[in-house]
Design an enzyme around this catalytic site. Structure first.
Site, PDB file in Angstrom:
ATOM      1  N   GLY A 255       3.524   0.589   5.798  1.00 55.92           N
ATOM      2  CA  GLY A 255       4.842   1.206   6.316  1.00 55.92           C
ATOM      3  C   GLY A 255       4.524   1.665   7.482  1.00 55.92           C
TER       4      GLY A 255
ATOM      5  CB  CYS B 271      16.562  11.994 -16.154  1.00 57.52           C
ATOM      6  SG  CYS B 271      15.195  11.127 -17.220  1.00 57.52           S
TER       7      CYS B 271
ATOM      8  CE  LYS C 166      -3.633   4.920   7.640  1.00 62.52           C
ATOM      9  NZ  LYS C 166      -2.734   4.657   8.750  1.00 62.52           N
TER      10      LYS C 166
ATOM     11  CG  LEU D  49      -2.127  -0.765   1.140  1.00 64.33           C
ATOM     12  CD1 LEU D  49      -1.875  -2.261   1.014  1.00 64.33           C
ATOM     13  CD2 LEU D  49      -3.145  -0.576   2.483  1.00 64.33           C
ATOM     14  CB  ILE D  50       3.193   2.476  -2.561  1.00 63.06           C
ATOM     15  CG1 ILE D  50       4.108   3.532  -2.734  1.00 63.06           C
ATOM     16  CG2 ILE D  50       2.271   2.571  -3.684  1.00 63.06           C
ATOM     17  CD1 ILE D  50       5.481   2.899  -2.908  1.00 63.06           C
TER      18      ILE D  50
END
Length: 482
Positions: free
Chosen positions: A287, A456, A265, A183-184
């Site tokens: 996290g 880049c 959540k 879950l980012i």
């Protein structure tokens, strides 16, 4: 060019069949990444190590970068390989390479040998060490804690002299463990927790609950693509985006203020659990760290866990924030996290730290769960390899140029470390360095009468940043791809 790759020691305590499977997977992972980025580089599995070789040194830096960022590798030996005739020939070759290294220093020779020879490893060490001691007057043999260890390996008729030893990631080869869904959010914690599971051998898929619109999603895609490309590009993984704004709106309208954080959540976990089940993914990764915010007390975490049968992994549960940030800096996600917007913490003014099950359920009874089902059903999923392609398709008006036009300014948007390692210098061209994570705040201060070419190394970050700037109303940007 030759590298000797030593797998992580934990692999060798496995049974013979598991060890063979793990080293075979590691070999395939290395080969897949190397072939996708280089040419004429061979990979061989030698049972207790893997050799990566090429007739040319053209891809030396690229291959070393790959090997030191591939899970399952303990260390990488950079070696010079040659043939030898006899023991004295070995000594002469070692002397030629080692003389400048041991002058005015203490040293010891350590040798390993494979195959049939008329000398033992100890005899090899003594002969070469004694010869070096006599040939280099300022050098002195010291068997324990010397300044320099001269490493020599003999295999058949080949002499390998170790030029350097590079630390690997450790862990297990990618794909040896089951898949997980991270879950980012793009912040410090979710990036580090994702990395830790990549390192441990899991294919990490990414699930993003979008609360902040296109700009936030672009940022999260950038960090997800970075983690995959840097540490896990041997695997095919998914990036899944869920528009969670309707869910947040329903919570804000229906749920008591103190319960909002925990209930949000719980909605995350319900949705992620459904997605994991759809794609047959065994566990969720978050996290979260104990006590870091109100929803991360033991009581609240238990209530959050109870809404799904899917295993929830929290690799950072006992980590201090400082340690998390330090690792983010080490793995390269700190710069992304610094400028990533955070939305979750603002929806509850007085959050509970000790939620009560009955009260949570009473508040959730007011919630229209068809909204949650709808956003999960409409979730967009893509192959993470297509993020770069999507950036091109999403912004076809972002022009790519190979040459610098007159009066244009090249903006090197790489991180300071990358810029220091390989500075971009173009004769007669104004080159400015603004790291990608500062573009959003500093680009508006530049002279907007000029055209800016974003640069880049691979062109992925520059395209994504050009898309972001154009969404902010700046149309004087192009991508520089020399």
């Amino acid at each position: 060019m030759k590298f000797i790759v030593k797998p992580h020691p934990e692999i060798f305590v496995k049974s013979e069949s598991v060890r063979k499977r793990f080293t075979k997977i590691l070999e395939c992972n290395i080969r897949n990444i190397v072939k996708s980025r280089t040419e004429s580089v061979a990979v061989f599995n030698r049972r207790d190590h893997i050799e990566v070789t090429s007739e040319s040194n053209e891809y030396h830096a690229e291959v070393l970068e790959i090997l030191t960022h591939t899970p399952g590798i303990h260390h990488v030996l950079e070696v010079k390989q040659s043939e030898f005739k006899d023991l004295h020939d070995i000594y002469e070759q070692v002397l030629e390479l080692s003389r400048p290294l041991i002058e005015n220093k203490t040293f010891v020779v350590r040798a390993k040998r494979r195959g049939k020879h008329d000398f033992t490893s100890i005899e090899l060490e003594r002969y070469v060490g004694g010869g070096l001691n006599q040939a280099v007057e300022s050098a002195r043999v010291k068997l324990h804690n010397p300044d320099v260890t001269v490493k020599v390996e003999v295999s058949g008729d080949k002499l390998n002299q170790v030029l350097a030893r590079h630390k690997g990631l450790g862990g297990f080869p990618l794909g040896t463990q089951e898949d997980v869904l991270s879950l980012i959010s793009g912040g410090f914690d979710s990036g580090v927790s994702s990395y830790l599971h990549i390192k441990r051998g899991s294919k990490v898929h990414y699930c993003f609950f979008n609360l902040g619109g296109p700009a936030h999603e672009i940022g999260v895609k950038q960090v997800s693509h970075y983690l995959w490309n840097k540490y896990g590009s041997s695997a095919k993984v998914r990036f899944i985006s869920v528009d969670f704004e309707p869910v947040v709106a329903e919570i804000l309208e229906k749920v008591d203020d103190g319960q909002m954080g925990v209930i949000l959540k719980r909605m995350f976990m319900r949705a992620a659990g459904m997605i994991a089940e759809k794609f047959k993914i065994e566990a969720l990764v978050t996290g979260e760290a104990l006590g870091q915010v109100s929803s991360q007390t033991l009581t609240n975490l238990r209530h959050i866990d109870n809404v799904t049968d899917t295993l929830i992994l929290r690799p950072l549960i006992n980590w201090d924030k400082e340690d998390i940030i330090n690792l983010a800096r080490e793995i390269g996600t700190e710069d992304f996290a610094k400028t990533m917007p955070e939305y979750c913490g603002v929806i509850s003014k007085k959050p509970t730290v000790k939620a009560v099950k009955e009260k949570l359920e009473a508040e959730e009874a007011k919630f229209d769960f068809s909204i949650l089902e709808k956003v999960v059903y409409e979730a967009r999923q893509m192959d993470i390899r297509d993020i770069a392609k999507e950036s091109e398709q999403a912004a076809p008006e972002v022009e790519q140029v190979q040459a610098v036009e007159e009066h244009a300014v090249v903006l090197d948007i790489r991180s300071p470390d990358e810029e220091d390692d390989n500075p971009l210098e173009i004769a007669g061209v104004d080159v400015k360095h603004i790291p990608f994570y500062k573009l959003g705040t500093q680009f508006g201060d530049l002279d907007q009468s000029k055209t800016y070419l974003l640069y880049c190394d691979r062109g992925v970050m520059s395209r994504l940043q050009a898309l972001y700037l154009q969404e902010q109303g700046f149309n004087n940007v192009k991508v520089y791809r020399p």
